[in-house]
Scaffold this motif. Structure first.
Motif, PDB file in Angstrom:
ATOM      1  N   TYR A   1     -10.681   4.237  -5.270  1.00 26.77           N
ATOM      2  CA  TYR A   1     -11.773   3.563  -4.559  1.00 26.77           C
ATOM      3  C   TYR A   1     -11.664   2.057  -4.757  1.00 26.77           C
ATOM      4  O   TYR A   1     -11.752   1.277  -3.807  1.00 26.77           O
ATOM      5  CB  TYR A   1     -13.145   4.048  -5.055  1.00 26.77           C
ATOM      6  N   VAL A   2     -11.460   1.652  -5.998  1.00 28.75           N
ATOM      7  CA  VAL A   2     -11.354   0.218  -6.316  1.00 28.75           C
ATOM      8  C   VAL A   2     -10.081  -0.361  -5.718  1.00 28.75           C
ATOM      9  O   VAL A   2     -10.099  -1.424  -5.075  1.00 28.75           O
ATOM     10  CB  VAL A   2     -11.388   0.005  -7.852  1.00 28.75           C
ATOM     11  N   VAL A   3      -8.963   0.331  -5.895  1.00 32.07           N
ATOM     12  CA  VAL A   3      -7.685  -0.154  -5.364  1.00 32.07           C
ATOM     13  C   VAL A   3      -7.753  -0.254  -3.843  1.00 32.07           C
ATOM     14  O   VAL A   3      -7.317  -1.250  -3.258  1.00 32.07           O
ATOM     15  CB  VAL A   3      -6.535   0.782  -5.810  1.00 32.07           C
ATOM     16  N   GLY A   4      -8.316   0.754  -3.205  1.00 35.57           N
ATOM     17  CA  GLY A   4      -8.443   0.740  -1.748  1.00 35.57           C
ATOM     18  C   GLY A   4      -9.319  -0.389  -1.257  1.00 35.57           C
ATOM     19  O   GLY A   4      -9.004  -1.051  -0.261  1.00 35.57           O
TER      20      GLY A   4
ATOM     21  N   ILE B   1      -8.976   3.934   0.943  1.00 38.09           N
ATOM     22  CA  ILE B   1     -10.231   3.987   0.182  1.00 38.09           C
ATOM     23  C   ILE B   1     -10.645   5.448  -0.044  1.00 38.09           C
ATOM     24  O   ILE B   1     -11.078   5.817  -1.139  1.00 38.09           O
ATOM     25  CB  ILE B   1     -11.344   3.204   0.902  1.00 38.09           C
ATOM     26  N   LEU B   2     -10.469   6.287   0.975  1.00 35.48           N
ATOM     27  CA  LEU B   2     -10.868   7.693   0.856  1.00 35.48           C
ATOM     28  C   LEU B   2      -9.976   8.506  -0.082  1.00 35.48           C
ATOM     29  O   LEU B   2     -10.356   9.613  -0.484  1.00 35.48           O
ATOM     30  CB  LEU B   2     -10.905   8.347   2.238  1.00 35.48           C
ATOM     31  N   THR B   3      -8.808   7.973  -0.438  1.00 38.12           N
ATOM     32  CA  THR B   3      -7.992   8.684  -1.424  1.00 38.12           C
ATOM     33  C   THR B   3      -8.677   8.697  -2.787  1.00 38.12           C
ATOM     34  O   THR B   3      -8.259   9.445  -3.675  1.00 38.12           O
ATOM     35  CB  THR B   3      -6.581   8.069  -1.552  1.00 38.12           C
ATOM     36  N   GLY B   4      -9.741   7.916  -2.926  1.00 33.89           N
ATOM     37  CA  GLY B   4     -10.537   7.942  -4.143  1.00 33.89           C
ATOM     38  C   GLY B   4     -11.192   9.298  -4.384  1.00 33.89           C
ATOM     39  O   GLY B   4     -11.623   9.591  -5.499  1.00 33.89           O
ATOM     40  N   ILE B   5     -11.253  10.120  -3.365  1.00 32.46           N
ATOM     41  CA  ILE B   5     -11.790  11.478  -3.531  1.00 32.46           C
ATOM     42  C   ILE B   5     -10.939  12.253  -4.533  1.00 32.46           C
ATOM     43  O   ILE B   5     -11.447  13.024  -5.327  1.00 32.46           O
ATOM     44  CB  ILE B   5     -11.835  12.205  -2.164  1.00 32.46           C
ATOM     45  N   PHE B   6      -9.637  12.025  -4.505  1.00 31.86           N
ATOM     46  CA  PHE B   6      -8.714  12.751  -5.372  1.00 31.86           C
ATOM     47  C   PHE B   6      -8.463  12.032  -6.692  1.00 31.86           C
ATOM     48  O   PHE B   6      -8.182  12.676  -7.702  1.00 31.86           O
ATOM     49  CB  PHE B   6      -7.391  12.992  -4.653  1.00 31.86           C
ATOM     50  N   GLU B   7      -8.532  10.710  -6.675  1.00 28.23           N
ATOM     51  CA  GLU B   7      -8.370   9.905  -7.894  1.00 28.23           C
ATOM     52  C   GLU B   7      -9.355   8.750  -7.801  1.00 28.23           C
ATOM     53  O   GLU B   7      -9.148   7.814  -7.017  1.00 28.23           O
ATOM     54  CB  GLU B   7      -6.935   9.395  -8.022  1.00 28.23           C
ATOM     55  N   PRO B   8     -10.456   8.792  -8.548  1.00 26.85           N
ATOM     56  CA  PRO B   8     -11.531   7.811  -8.400  1.00 26.85           C
ATOM     57  C   PRO B   8     -11.105   6.344  -8.510  1.00 26.85           C
ATOM     58  O   PRO B   8     -11.719   5.476  -7.895  1.00 26.85           O
ATOM     59  CB  PRO B   8     -12.509   8.190  -9.517  1.00 26.85           C
ATOM     60  N   ALA B   9     -10.071   6.044  -9.245  1.00 30.28           N
ATOM     61  CA  ALA B   9      -9.612   4.656  -9.367  1.00 30.28           C
ATOM     62  C   ALA B   9      -9.143   4.110  -8.015  1.00 30.28           C
ATOM     63  O   ALA B   9      -9.137   2.890  -7.802  1.00 30.28           O
ATOM     64  CB  ALA B   9      -8.487   4.555 -10.386  1.00 30.28           C
TER      65      ALA B   9
ATOM     66  N   GLU C   1       0.830  -1.209   0.000  1.00 31.68           N
ATOM     67  CA  GLU C   1       0.000   0.000   0.000  1.00 31.68           C
ATOM     68  C   GLU C   1       0.862   1.255   0.000  1.00 31.68           C
ATOM     69  O   GLU C   1       0.487   2.264  -0.616  1.00 31.68           O
ATOM     70  CB  GLU C   1      -0.936  -0.005   1.199  1.00 31.68           C
ATOM     71  N   ALA C   2       2.000   1.217   0.667  1.00 32.77           N
ATOM     72  CA  ALA C   2       2.894   2.376   0.666  1.00 32.77           C
ATOM     73  C   ALA C   2       3.364   2.678  -0.759  1.00 32.77           C
ATOM     74  O   ALA C   2       3.417   3.846  -1.176  1.00 32.77           O
ATOM     75  CB  ALA C   2       4.087   2.130   1.591  1.00 32.77           C
ATOM     76  N   PHE C   3       3.682   1.631  -1.519  1.00 33.88           N
ATOM     77  CA  PHE C   3       4.065   1.848  -2.914  1.00 33.88           C
ATOM     78  C   PHE C   3       2.890   2.378  -3.740  1.00 33.88           C
ATOM     79  O   PHE C   3       3.072   3.251  -4.598  1.00 33.88           O
ATOM     80  CB  PHE C   3       4.598   0.555  -3.540  1.00 33.88           C
ATOM     81  N   VAL C   4       1.699   1.867  -3.477  1.00 35.65           N
ATOM     82  CA  VAL C   4       0.513   2.346  -4.189  1.00 35.65           C
ATOM     83  C   VAL C   4       0.289   3.829  -3.878  1.00 35.65           C
ATOM     84  O   VAL C   4      -0.032   4.612  -4.773  1.00 35.65           O
ATOM     85  CB  VAL C   4      -0.725   1.502  -3.827  1.00 35.65           C
ATOM     86  N   ILE C   5       0.465   4.210  -2.629  1.00 31.37           N
ATOM     87  CA  ILE C   5       0.325   5.626  -2.249  1.00 31.37           C
ATOM     88  C   ILE C   5       1.370   6.464  -2.986  1.00 31.37           C
ATOM     89  O   ILE C   5       1.066   7.559  -3.490  1.00 31.37           O
ATOM     90  CB  ILE C   5       0.472   5.802  -0.720  1.00 31.37           C
ATOM     91  N   LEU C   6       2.591   5.972  -3.073  1.00 32.19           N
ATOM     92  CA  LEU C   6       3.642   6.709  -3.772  1.00 32.19           C
ATOM     93  C   LEU C   6       3.274   6.919  -5.241  1.00 32.19           C
ATOM     94  O   LEU C   6       3.355   8.037  -5.757  1.00 32.19           O
ATOM     95  CB  LEU C   6       4.974   5.964  -3.651  1.00 32.19           C
TER      96      LEU C   6
END
Length: 147
Positions: free
Chosen positions: A103-106, A93-101, A34-39
């Protein structure tokens, strides 16, 4: 010469190796992924929305979140460590607010987190039972005794 860890200083020949929790290993794996996904998500938001948000804000929040995810691995053995992991699943999951994709990844990572915790607990329980049974067998059958 390198400094020895506490476990290395306290080790004596014949001491059994302390088992590491499978739950902690699974949870750490999910958190580091998840840290890499956040990056990479940070880079995506920078590329797509740098006109809406200042780049310094995007990178500071993204790198800060990335570090929080990575450092959470260190506290997974604490009673509140897994609860912090669940909170971070909601954050992802809430990072989907900034990038909708996201939501699915989260959501997919939250499922992976749940499965890793659930399966890790089951494997740890089975390992502890196996160790108890092995200790009981060893006590009933000392070395050097012939039947």
């Amino acid at each position: 010469m390198a400094k020895l860890t506490k476990a290395q200083r306290e080790w004596r020949p014949g001491m059994p190796k302390k088992r590491r929790s499978t739950k902690v290993m699974f949870a750490s794996t999910v958190l580091l992924l998840e840290a890499f996904v956040i990056l990479f998500g940070t880079l995506t938001v920078f590329g797509l929305r740098r006109d809406e948000f200042p780049p310094a804000l995007i990178f500071s929040v993204g790198i800060g979140l990335c570090l929080v995810y990575a450092f959470t691995c260190a506290v997974l053995t604490k009673p509140w460590g897994v609860a912090l992991g669940w909170i971070l699943q909601i954050v992802l999951i809430l990072t989907g607010i900034f990038e909708p994709a996201m939501y699915v990844v989260g959501l997919l990572f939250a499922i992976a987190w749940w499965y890793g915790i659930r399966t890790g607990i089951r494997i740890d329980r089975e390992s502890a039972q196996r160790e108890r049974e092995q200790a009981a067998w060893d006590a009933a059958h000392p070395k050097g005794q012939t039947n």
